[in-house]
Each structure stands twice: as C-alpha cells, then as structure tokens.
Design a protein around this motif. Structure first.
Motif, PDB file in Angstrom:
ATOM      1  N   GLU A  88      84.289 -29.415  63.109  1.00 59.54           N
ATOM      2  CA  GLU A  88      85.029 -29.820  64.312  1.00 59.54           C
ATOM      3  C   GLU A  88      84.552 -31.176  64.815  1.00 59.54           C
ATOM      4  OE1 GLU A  88      85.734 -25.471  66.343  1.00 59.54           O
ATOM      5  OE2 GLU A  88      83.981 -26.624  66.959  1.00 59.54           O
ATOM      6  N   GLN A  89      85.441 -31.832  65.562  1.00 62.86           N
ATOM      7  CA  GLN A  89      85.112 -33.094  66.215  1.00 62.86           C
ATOM      8  C   GLN A  89      84.980 -32.855  67.716  1.00 62.86           C
ATOM      9  OE1 GLN A  89      88.588 -35.241  64.921  1.00 62.86           O
ATOM     10  NE2 GLN A  89      87.427 -36.228  63.286  1.00 62.86           N
ATOM     11  N   TRP A  90      83.948 -33.445  68.303  1.00 64.86           N
ATOM     12  CA  TRP A  90      83.714 -33.363  69.746  1.00 64.86           C
ATOM     13  C   TRP A  90      83.401 -34.762  70.267  1.00 64.86           C
ATOM     14  CZ3 TRP A  90      83.630 -28.830  72.754  1.00 64.86           C
ATOM     15  CH2 TRP A  90      83.815 -27.648  72.051  1.00 64.86           C
ATOM     16  N   TRP A  91      83.920 -35.083  71.456  1.00 66.95           N
ATOM     17  CA  TRP A  91      83.687 -36.376  72.087  1.00 66.95           C
ATOM     18  C   TRP A  91      82.741 -36.170  73.260  1.00 66.95           C
ATOM     19  CZ3 TRP A  91      87.609 -38.998  75.778  1.00 66.95           C
ATOM     20  CH2 TRP A  91      87.162 -40.274  76.125  1.00 66.95           C
ATOM     21  N   HIS A  92      81.636 -36.909  73.288  1.00 67.54           N
ATOM     22  CA  HIS A  92      80.667 -36.801  74.388  1.00 67.54           C
ATOM     23  C   HIS A  92      81.164 -37.669  75.543  1.00 67.54           C
ATOM     24  CE1 HIS A  92      76.143 -36.479  75.568  1.00 67.54           C
ATOM     25  NE2 HIS A  92      76.968 -35.902  76.420  1.00 67.54           N
ATOM     26  N   VAL A  93      82.239 -37.206  76.170  1.00 71.30           N
ATOM     27  CA  VAL A  93      82.956 -37.968  77.186  1.00 71.30           C
ATOM     28  C   VAL A  93      82.126 -38.177  78.456  1.00 71.30           C
ATOM     29  CG1 VAL A  93      84.146 -35.955  78.138  1.00 71.30           C
ATOM     30  CG2 VAL A  93      85.204 -38.190  78.319  1.00 71.30           C
ATOM     31  N   ARG A  94      81.295 -37.217  78.841  1.00 68.69           N
ATOM     32  CA  ARG A  94      80.475 -37.350  80.055  1.00 68.69           C
ATOM     33  C   ARG A  94      79.026 -37.686  79.701  1.00 68.69           C
ATOM     34  NH1 ARG A  94      84.096 -33.312  80.908  1.00 68.69           N
ATOM     35  NH2 ARG A  94      85.487 -33.633  82.668  1.00 68.69           N
ATOM     36  N   GLY A  95      78.889 -38.449  78.646  1.00 66.39           N
ATOM     37  CA  GLY A  95      77.564 -38.854  78.183  1.00 66.39           C
ATOM     38  C   GLY A  95      77.667 -40.227  77.553  1.00 66.39           C
ATOM     39  N   CYS A  96      77.235 -40.333  76.311  1.00 70.32           N
ATOM     40  CA  CYS A  96      77.162 -41.629  75.631  1.00 70.32           C
ATOM     41  C   CYS A  96      78.485 -42.089  75.017  1.00 70.32           C
ATOM     42  CB  CYS A  96      76.073 -41.585  74.560  1.00 70.32           C
ATOM     43  SG  CYS A  96      76.392 -40.387  73.244  1.00 70.32           S
ATOM     44  N   GLY A  97      79.508 -41.226  74.999  1.00 71.93           N
ATOM     45  CA  GLY A  97      80.817 -41.607  74.466  1.00 71.93           C
ATOM     46  C   GLY A  97      80.955 -41.486  72.963  1.00 71.93           C
TER      47      GLY A  97
END
Length: 85
Positions: A54-63
């Motif tokens: 799976e792919q996950w985006w660390h949107v509320r972190g480092c991006g």
C-alpha cells in the motif's frame, strides 16, 4: 491505531497519514489491450486477504509518500512477502 514507520520521522500514528491505496500493477498501454482489460485496470481495486502493498502519504508530517506492506486480516505492518517482488 496503527503505527506507521516513517523513514524520516520514525513510527507515527496513522492519523498523520492519508491512505493512497494499494500499489497497482504497471499501467498498460490502452491501445495495446482490449477495452475489457483497460476498464478492469481502471476500476478494479484488489482486496485480498493477507499482505497487501500500500501507499501512504505522511500529510501531517514530513510529506513523504511511503510504500508499506499491511496484513489486511490484522492491520499489522509486515515485511514484504518473499515471492520475488
């Protein structure tokens, strides 16, 4: 809650991430495949039991965009299966 291992920030709560979906096979050339194959690639999302890439985006972190393996039965982050991938 899942703890997702970010390579830059360390283990972080899943609430900091946005789900990007399962990793799909490479996009086929629409001109080289049938309409049925092209439609299936566009619309069918794999939903197997067991490990899924799976792919996950660390949107509320480092991006950063991450690719992880998660077992859909337990939601545990697991090692990639040893099947040549």
């Amino acid at each position: 809650m899942m703890q997702i291992p970010c390579p830059f920030c360390g283990p972080r709560n899943e609430s900091e991430f946005s789900f990007g979906g399962p990793v799909k096979p490479p996009r086929p050339d629409p001109a080289a495949v049938s309409d049925a194959v092209w439609t299936e690639w566009l619309t069918q999302v794999p939903n197997p039991l067991g490990p899924v890439e799976e792919q996950w985006w660390h949107v509320r972190g480092c991006g950063t965009w991450l690719t992880i393996w998660r077992d859909t039965r337990t939601h545990d982050i697991v090692e990639a299966p040893d099947d040549g991938r």
